[in-house]
Structure formats: C-alpha cells, structure tokens
Design an enzyme around this catalytic site. Structure first.
Site, short mmCIF file in Angstrom:
data_model
loop_
_atom_site.label_atom_id
_atom_site.label_comp_id
_atom_site.label_asym_id
_atom_site.label_seq_id
_atom_site.Cartn_x
_atom_site.Cartn_y
_atom_site.Cartn_z
N ASN A 1 -83.41 28.27 -19.43
CA ASN A 1 -82.87 28.31 -20.79
C ASN A 1 -83.94 27.85 -21.75
OD1 ASN A 1 -79.91 28.91 -20.35
ND2 ASN A 1 -80.25 27.21 -18.93
N LYS B 1 -82.61 37.28 -19.41
CA LYS B 1 -82.51 37.58 -17.97
C LYS B 1 -83.47 38.72 -17.61
CE LYS B 1 -78.81 34.81 -17.83
NZ LYS B 1 -78.83 34.04 -19.09
N GLU C 1 -75.96 34.27 -22.95
CA GLU C 1 -76.09 32.86 -22.59
C GLU C 1 -74.74 32.17 -22.70
OE1 GLU C 1 -78.79 31.38 -21.49
OE2 GLU C 1 -80.02 33.17 -21.75
N ARG D 1 -84.75 24.24 -20.01
CA ARG D 1 -84.15 23.66 -18.80
C ARG D 1 -84.10 24.75 -17.75
NH1 ARG D 1 -78.60 22.77 -19.79
NH2 ARG D 1 -78.31 24.52 -18.38
N GLU E 1 -81.78 30.45 -13.55
CA GLU E 1 -82.31 30.98 -14.82
C GLU E 1 -83.08 29.85 -15.50
OE1 GLU E 1 -79.94 31.33 -18.26
OE2 GLU E 1 -78.71 29.60 -17.79
N ARG F 1 -74.87 19.73 -12.60
CA ARG F 1 -73.53 20.19 -12.98
C ARG F 1 -72.83 20.70 -11.73
NH1 ARG F 1 -74.90 24.70 -17.07
NH2 ARG F 1 -76.60 24.88 -15.58
P1 ADP Z 1 -76.00 31.61 -18.57
O1 ADP Z 1 -77.22 31.82 -19.39
O2 ADP Z 1 -74.79 32.25 -19.15
O3 ADP Z 1 -75.78 30.18 -18.21
P2 ADP Z 1 -76.61 31.96 -15.74
O4 ADP Z 1 -77.63 32.86 -15.19
O5 ADP Z 1 -76.92 30.51 -15.69
O6 ADP Z 1 -76.26 32.43 -17.23
O7 ADP Z 1 -75.26 32.21 -15.00
C1 ADP Z 1 -74.08 31.48 -15.28
C2 ADP Z 1 -73.53 30.85 -14.00
O8 ADP Z 1 -73.30 31.86 -13.03
C3 ADP Z 1 -74.48 29.86 -13.35
O9 ADP Z 1 -74.33 28.58 -13.90
C4 ADP Z 1 -74.04 29.94 -11.89
O10 ADP Z 1 -72.89 29.15 -11.70
C5 ADP Z 1 -73.63 31.39 -11.73
N1 ADP Z 1 -74.76 32.20 -11.20
C6 ADP Z 1 -75.72 32.80 -11.93
N2 ADP Z 1 -76.61 33.43 -11.14
C7 ADP Z 1 -76.21 33.23 -9.89
C8 ADP Z 1 -76.70 33.64 -8.60
N3 ADP Z 1 -77.79 34.37 -8.48
N4 ADP Z 1 -76.01 33.23 -7.50
C9 ADP Z 1 -74.89 32.48 -7.61
N5 ADP Z 1 -74.37 32.07 -8.79
C10 ADP Z 1 -75.00 32.44 -9.92
MG MG Z 2 -78.61 30.38 -19.91
MG MG Z 3 -76.98 29.02 -17.03
#
Ligand code: ADP
Ligand code: MG
Ligand code: MG
Length: 434
Positions: free
Chosen positions: A106, A265, A328, A85, A104, A410
């Site tokens: 997943n 990441k 994650e 996703r 990101e 979401r």
């Molecule tokens: P995870 O794998 O833990 O879900 P994410 O990269 O999705 O990691 O980051 C978790 C949350 O942090 C995202 O759902 C978003 O709300 C916020 N986030 C992550 N990267 C960014 C970004 N570059 N700018 C703004 N918010 C971010």
């Molecule tokens: Mg993730």
């Molecule tokens: Mg995420």
C-alpha cells in the site's frame, strides 16, 4: 453531526508468528522502499505496465492522466516522501513449509500505524491477567506512528519553510481519526503545525503562487499527507481538480501521484515478470533476490494468448486464485464461484484487463476471539496478515531516509476471503514470535 466512538476491533490474544518469517518481512522492507521509489521515477515502466489497464479502468486512467499532466508541465516538487505498508500472509503451500508471501503493498493512506502502537499494551495486560507474565514480556514494542511522524517531520524540514504546515487530507466522514491523531500528535510535539482538510475545502480555498507553492487559507503547505483519495468514491469533478492542484504544487505529497500508481495491483503483477526487478534495481542483486522470494504467482489478463490461457485456467480451477481489480480498502476481490462467473462473462472483453489474477495464499488457521463493539463473543478459526511499515525520503536524487518503522498484524475469521479492518472484517492483533 453525529459522533460515535467505538473501540478499535482487536483479538483477545496475540497470534503466533514464526520469528524467521517476521524477520524476513523486516529485512526486505528497505528493498521495497527502494523499489517503489525506483518505479515511481520510471516513466517508461509505468506507461508500459499500465497501458492496458488504463484503457479498461476509468479510475486508474484518471490518476494516470494527472500523472502525465504534471510530468508535462515539469515537477517543482524536490522532496519525495514515501510511507508504505507491505502486507504478507504465511503460505502453507503444497509441501507444508511455511513461506512469507506478499499480498500487496500500500503506497497511499497505509493505515493503523497509530492504533497498532496501542495493541501491544492491551495484549500484555491480557496475558498478565491470565498469569502469563513471561509470555507478556516477550511481546515486542511497536510504534509505527512515531516513525511515520518522524518521516513527515523530516520531509517538512527539508521543504525548508518554518511557517509552513502539514496538511492531512482526510475523509468526508472520518472513521479512523484516532489512528491519524497518533501521527498528528507526534508532529505537534515536534512543533510542526498540522491542519486537517477535506478535498472540497482544498477545492474551495487552496491556491498556488507563482513558484507553485501551495497555500491553504493563507498558510503555506509543506507536506500533504493523503488519508483519502485512493478509491473512485473519494472523487467528484471538483475533487479531481483539487488533486491536480496539489500534484502540480511544490509541496511534498505523500504519496505523489506516481507513487500512488506504483501501488496498483497491475504494477505489482508486472514487477513479478521475469527481468523486471533486475532492470529496475540493476546494481542490487541481493535486494532483487530478497524481493522475489516474497512473490507468489501473479498473472496478467491482457488480451492475447497468454491471457486467454490464464482465464481458462482460472475458470477451470477458481479455488486456486484470487481475482483483483485496481481498488483499495478491502472487499473488492473475487474468489471461487464469483471469480468463475465474472471471468466467464468478461473472458472475451477487454474489461478483463482491469483485473489481475493471483495465486491464493493459504495460511494455517488458529483459534482466537475477535473482539468488536456490539458483537457477540465467540471463538473463531482465524488467519493473520502481517504488514511492515516503510518510510523513505528522496531529496532530488539522494535517498536521505530509508527505514522500516514497525509492523501491523491483522487477523480475521477464515470464512472471510477478503476484507481489512476498515471493511469490518479483520481486527488488530499483536504477533507473538515463536
Ligand atoms: P486491498 O488493497 O483492497 O487491501 P488486498 O490485495 O490486500 O487488497 O486484498 C484484500 C484482502 O484479500 C487481503 O487483506 C487478504 O485478506 C485477501 N487476499 C488478497 N490477496 C490474497 C491472496 N493472494 N491469497 C489469499 N488472500 C488474499
Ligand atoms: Mg491495498
Ligand atoms: Mg490490503
């Protein structure tokens, strides 16, 4: 065992999403499938991309160790199933033009494809009750779990043993079982048997035969679908052994260890480097352009001048960035003052290479009501994250399936910088295309 059932948290109303950006997210999904599949087969790229990270981060190092071990022994798995996703936010950057930017991708245990197939019906009902039947009829049907199950079913078929089962690898304490049941039930209706097992049970009861077919309690396993195994807390010594056993097997792992690593990441950051996409997808310039258009600034904190420069920049202007470890599940990133304090502490230590730095994306907030069991009702200023589910299957060297299978929206209150639905911050939503 105590069982508690709560409804999945959701917004009262759907949230507006620009249709052009929504279509862009769909249009780039098959490119992301191709890219993930290409990287998962590129040993050199993964080794280079993760070299500094595995020196600093034990969890990634453990995954990488299994990856190297299975490569050395030689793979017997011939069917590869990816269910991912790709998540985005809509950036209203300096000039105010909305742009779709990837947060990101997943590649393991990408969830909510089941529950989200029900949110559209709830939101249609709410709109109808409010007398907005025209708006209600505009909401798109969406059922990722059907496409995900079709992918698992096809992989099971290609594995080619009518008696074999699909094994869902599940959490010790199951917090999202109904989401998984949506997929499971689809498989049962296709006459594919599903078993649900924990790591510990695999450790105790799984074995390989001489052809490295995987057996669980005497039943052959065609597909292992991981809904667990993506954070360090999921593993003890025995669970790591169980993971290695499954990885060594002929069973279709969704994902295999290489594909899990593609979802880190650090790999995301390395993919944004100039020339990386071109070298991975040499015959597909259009795909490269579509992929790159969704990237925002991603920066390595590797030791050296360039890393030093980025650390200094982030300390000087922490509001501009997000600091991300190789984790994650939401709730792991650092922002603002916290980001600054941590970087000041580790700026001269190789520990910094376990993180990457990313430009912060700033979506425009809108008002909604976040409904959650046992929480008071209130109107919040909210931002949304759009995800598109992708499914692909490679049989030997042939890509036999490459599809997008639905979406997930979401939404969370703006004051929470981080956190998904499982982390108790975001809630399920439905896009209302405008
Ligand atoms: P995870 O794998 O833990 O879900 P994410 O990269 O999705 O990691 O980051 C978790 C949350 O942090 C995202 O759902 C978003 O709300 C916020 N986030 C992550 N990267 C960014 C970004 N570059 N700018 C703004 N918010 C971010
Ligand atoms: Mg993730
Ligand atoms: Mg995420």
């Amino acid at each position: 065992m105590r069982r508690v059932v709560n409804y999945a948290p959701l917004t009262l109303l759907p949230s507006a999403v620009p249709s052009t950006l929504f279509e862009q997210a769909y249009a780039v999904q098959q490119d992301f499938n191709l890219l993930v599949d290409a990287v998962s087969q590129n040993v050199g790229f993964l080794e280079r991309a993760l070299a500094s990270t595995i020196r600093a981060d034990d969890f990634t190092a453990q995954l990488f160790k299994i990856y190297t071990q299975v490569l050395k022994e030689g793979l017997v798995q011939t069917v590869f199933l990816g269910i991912n996703r790709s998540d985005y936010m809509i950036d209203h950057g300096a000039d105010g033009t909305p742009a779709l930017k990837q947060i990101e991708i997943n590649t393991i245990a990408a969830s909510f494809g089941g529950l989200t197939s029900r949110t559209t019906a709830v939101h249609r009902h709410v709109l109808n009750v409010l007398g907005k039947s025209k708006e209600a009829s505009k909401l798109l049907d969406n059922n990722p779990s059907k496409g995900i199950a079709a992918g698992i079913g096809r992989a099971w078929e290609l594995y080619g043993s009518a008696r074999a089962v699909v094994m869902f690898l599940v959490e010790d304490t199951q917090r999202n079982i109904f989401d998984q049941r949506c997929i499971e039930n689809e498989l049962w209706t296709r006459n594919i048997r599903v078993i649900r097992r924990r790591f510990q049970e695999v450790f105790e009861k799984a074995s390989l035969d001489k052809d490295r077919r995987l057996y669980m309690e005497g039943q052959e396993v065609a597909v292992v679908y991981y809904r667990e195994g993506y954070v360090p807390q999921n593993y003890n010594k025995q669970n790591w052994e169980a993971r290695l056993l499954m990885e060594r097997s002929k069973a279709v792992k969704c994902p295999d260890i290489a594909t899990q690593l593609v979802g880190t990441k650090k790999v995301q950051q390395e993919l944004s480097q100039p020339g990386a996409l071109e070298s991975l997808l040499p015959d597909r310039p259009e795909a490269v352009a579509r992929l790159r258009a969704t990237f925002t600034g991603l920066y390595s904190l590797d030791m050296g001048e360039e890393g030093d420069r980025m650390v200094a920049m982030a300390i000087a202007d922490p509001e501009r960035f997000v600091l991300k470890p190789q984790r994650e599940g939401g709730g792991n990133n650092l922002y603002g003052e916290e980001l600054k304090q941590l970087l000041e502490k580790i700026k001269d230590s190789p520990e910094r290479t376990s993180y990457i730095l990313m430009d912060k994306i700033t979506p425009r907030p809108s008002l909604n009501c976040l409904l959650r069991a046992h929480s008071p009702l209130e109107i919040s200023s909210c931002i949304s994250e759009l995800g598109v589910f992708g499914v692909y299957i490679r049989h030997g060297t042939d890509l036999v399936v490459n599809r997008h299978v639905g979406h997930l929206l979401r939404t969370k209150a703006v004051e929470h910088a981080d956190g998904g639905v499982a982390a108790g911050v975001a809630v399920l939503d439905t896009p209302y295309l405008v």
